[in-house]
Write a protein that holds these residues in place. Structure first.
Motif, short mmCIF file in Angstrom:
data_model
loop_
_atom_site.label_atom_id
_atom_site.label_comp_id
_atom_site.label_asym_id
_atom_site.label_seq_id
_atom_site.Cartn_x
_atom_site.Cartn_y
_atom_site.Cartn_z
N ALA A 36 -5.70 21.73 40.03
CA ALA A 36 -5.15 20.46 39.55
C ALA A 36 -4.81 19.55 40.72
N ILE A 37 -4.24 20.12 41.76
CA ILE A 37 -3.81 19.32 42.92
C ILE A 37 -5.00 18.90 43.78
N LYS A 38 -5.97 19.79 43.93
CA LYS A 38 -7.11 19.52 44.82
C LYS A 38 -7.85 18.25 44.41
N GLY A 39 -7.89 17.30 45.31
CA GLY A 39 -8.63 16.07 45.07
C GLY A 39 -7.97 15.07 44.15
N ALA A 40 -6.77 15.37 43.67
CA ALA A 40 -6.11 14.45 42.74
C ALA A 40 -5.65 13.19 43.47
N ASP A 41 -5.88 12.06 42.86
CA ASP A 41 -5.42 10.79 43.42
C ASP A 41 -3.98 10.49 43.01
N ILE A 42 -3.60 10.96 41.81
CA ILE A 42 -2.25 10.74 41.30
C ILE A 42 -1.76 12.03 40.68
N LEU A 43 -0.56 12.44 41.08
CA LEU A 43 0.10 13.61 40.50
C LEU A 43 1.28 13.12 39.68
N LEU A 44 1.29 13.48 38.40
CA LEU A 44 2.36 13.07 37.51
C LEU A 44 3.32 14.24 37.28
N GLY A 45 4.62 13.95 37.37
CA GLY A 45 5.62 14.97 37.12
C GLY A 45 6.85 14.36 36.48
N VAL A 46 7.67 15.21 35.89
CA VAL A 46 8.97 14.77 35.39
C VAL A 46 9.96 14.80 36.54
N GLN A 47 10.05 15.96 37.20
CA GLN A 47 10.81 16.06 38.43
C GLN A 47 9.81 16.23 39.58
N GLY A 48 10.23 15.81 40.76
CA GLY A 48 9.33 15.88 41.91
C GLY A 48 8.91 17.30 42.23
N PRO A 49 7.63 17.54 42.44
CA PRO A 49 7.17 18.89 42.77
C PRO A 49 7.65 19.32 44.15
N ALA A 65 -2.51 10.46 48.32
CA ALA A 65 -2.29 10.65 46.87
C ALA A 65 -0.91 10.12 46.49
N TRP A 66 -0.77 9.74 45.23
CA TRP A 66 0.51 9.27 44.72
C TRP A 66 1.20 10.40 43.95
N ILE A 67 2.49 10.55 44.18
CA ILE A 67 3.32 11.40 43.34
C ILE A 67 4.21 10.47 42.52
N VAL A 68 4.03 10.49 41.21
CA VAL A 68 4.76 9.59 40.32
C VAL A 68 5.65 10.45 39.43
N ALA A 69 6.96 10.36 39.62
CA ALA A 69 7.89 11.24 38.92
C ALA A 69 9.31 10.74 39.12
N ASP A 126 2.11 9.09 48.94
CA ASP A 126 2.98 8.01 48.50
C ASP A 126 3.86 8.55 47.37
N ALA A 127 5.15 8.68 47.62
CA ALA A 127 6.09 9.14 46.61
C ALA A 127 6.68 7.94 45.90
N LEU A 128 6.50 7.87 44.59
CA LEU A 128 6.96 6.74 43.79
C LEU A 128 8.05 7.24 42.84
N ALA A 129 9.28 6.79 43.08
CA ALA A 129 10.44 7.26 42.32
C ALA A 129 10.64 6.39 41.09
N MET A 130 10.34 6.93 39.94
CA MET A 130 10.40 6.15 38.71
C MET A 130 11.83 5.76 38.33
N GLU A 131 12.84 6.52 38.78
CA GLU A 131 14.22 6.15 38.46
C GLU A 131 14.70 4.95 39.27
N LYS A 177 -8.84 10.68 39.78
CA LYS A 177 -8.38 11.92 39.17
C LYS A 177 -6.87 11.90 39.06
N ILE A 178 -6.38 12.07 37.84
CA ILE A 178 -4.95 12.12 37.57
C ILE A 178 -4.60 13.53 37.11
N ALA A 179 -3.61 14.14 37.78
CA ALA A 179 -3.21 15.50 37.45
C ALA A 179 -1.81 15.51 36.83
N ILE A 180 -1.68 16.20 35.72
CA ILE A 180 -0.38 16.39 35.07
C ILE A 180 0.09 17.80 35.42
N LEU A 181 1.19 17.87 36.16
CA LEU A 181 1.65 19.16 36.68
C LEU A 181 2.65 19.83 35.73
#
Length: 376
Positions: A63-76, A88-92, A112-117, A2-6
């Motif tokens: 959206a957050i419940k059960g999500a394996d990956i959370l996608l954001g522009v800025q970190g939530p 879960a992964w936070i990718v932003a 797991d926080a993954l910093a795209m910058e 499950k991928i969530a777009i926040l």
């Protein structure tokens, strides 16, 4: 999977981390996509467009419940992640140095926080590089913002009433944003010059039809750091560069500054005295204003005037072109996740020893693990 777009919650943030285009691509990989209600509204993407692409539109909690990956522009905000799944992964874009407390909070949540910058500047990661994609648009928008604040025309115009001289534009810092600024100003008909502390950029400047302004009498200083970024310069070089810039800037109508050093305050490029040397009605656009600014007196989020010169300090410039910025950002995220997609497992897998993993992973198994952060 499950991928969530926040939906973004930061003030003034109009971008979104997923578009109907990338929803379809993730669906093709076998993922389930959920989108927070209203996530794309500020980027002119209606909820129905996500539904048509195959996503489910739900409230934030769902959206957050059960999500394996959370996608954001800025970190939530960690406080808003109640019920997030452990592991879960936070990718932003996470601003790791500026928001270290938030990174620690992510570790506390067990995500797991993954910093795209922090994406390394290597060939296979080019399509994943959010800094490049967003800086490209920033350079373009900076020229348009300058044109909007400048009360004269950009191109030379021959009219029956006389000739209008072309605007003189000086770009300081020739990374991705600077190169796009040069190209855009040239397309608008300006006379363009540019400078950078990295000698390798001279050829790039000239290839775009601009004049290269460089310190040539200080030897052995290339200004090239790891990953193609600029480094802090010696006092000798700074003095020589200041003298050169002072003589050149006084003749310019528009100056655009783009210089940044990762993990450090932006270098000061323009002093109050240099601003005072410019003619009244000139414009300076400081793209580094949120990191302390390249220009003395620049104010984040404001257009101020000093000595008759307008200093433009807009925050979050890519967000000012939200639709295209979102499209590029979301493709960066898809390109990253799809490159590590394990078809058998139906999810991406990040090998611990991969250089991309080591570069972007901030937290793992409840701890901060990124070497750049731990050594800062």
């Amino acid at each position: 999977m499950k991928i969530a777009i926040l939906k973004e919650t930061a003030a003034g943030e109009r971008r979104v981390a997923g578009t109907p285009e990338t929803v379809k691509k993730f669906k093709a990989l076998g993922a389930e996509l959920v989108v927070e209600t209203g996530a794309g509204a500020a980027s002119s993407i209606a909820d129905q467009a996500y539904v048509d692409a195959g996503a489910t539109v739900v409230g934030r909690a769902d959206a957050i419940k059960g999500a394996d990956i959370l996608l954001g522009v800025q970190g939530p905000d960690p406080v808003s992640l109640d019920g997030v799944k452990t592991g879960a992964w936070i990718v932003a874009g996470l601003n790791p140095f500026g928001e270290r407390a938030r990174v620690d909070a992510y570790a506390g949540l067990g995500v797991d926080a993954l910093a795209m910058e922090f994406m390394p500047r290597i060939t296979r990661a080019q399509s994943m590089d959010i800094l490049s994609s967003q800086s490209n648009l920033s350079g373009y928008k900076a020229v348009l913002d300058a044109a909007g604040a400048y009360d004269r025309a950009f191109p030379m115009m021959m009219t029956a009433a006389g000739t209008v001289s072309a605007a003189r534009v000086f770009v300081m810092g020739v990374g991705v944003a600077g190169l796009q600024a040069i190209a855009t100003a040239r397309r608008l008909g300006a006379q363009v010059s540019a400078t950078d502390v990295r000698s390798a950029t001279r050829e790039q400047i000239e290839s775009l039809g601009a004049k290269a302004i460089f310190v040539d009498d200080v030897k052995g200083i290339e200004g090239e750091g790891s990953g193609g970024y600029a480094t802090e310069m010696s006092d000798e070089y700074k003095a020589a560069q200041a003298a050169l810039v002072s003589s050149h800037i006084a003749k310019q109508d528009i100056v655009i500054t783009t210089a940044l050093i990762p993990g450090r305050p932006a270098p000061r490029l323009i002093s109050d005295a240099q601003i005072a040397s410019m003619r009244s009605g000139s414009v300076i656009v400081d793209l580094a204003v949120e990191q302390g600014g390249n220009v003395e007196g620049a104010v984040a989020g404001e257009i101020v005037e000093r000595h008759g010169v307008k200093i433009v300090g807009h925050k979050n410039v890519p967000s000012r072109i939200a639709a295209d910025a979102s499209a590029l950002f979301s493709r960066n995220l898809f390109n990253f996740l799809s490159a590590f997609w394990d078809k058998d497992a139906g999810r991406p897998n990040l090998p611990d020893e991969d250089e991309i993993t080591k570069a972007i992973r901030l937290t793992h198994q409840g701890k901060v693990v990124n070497e750049r952060l731990l050594s800062a």
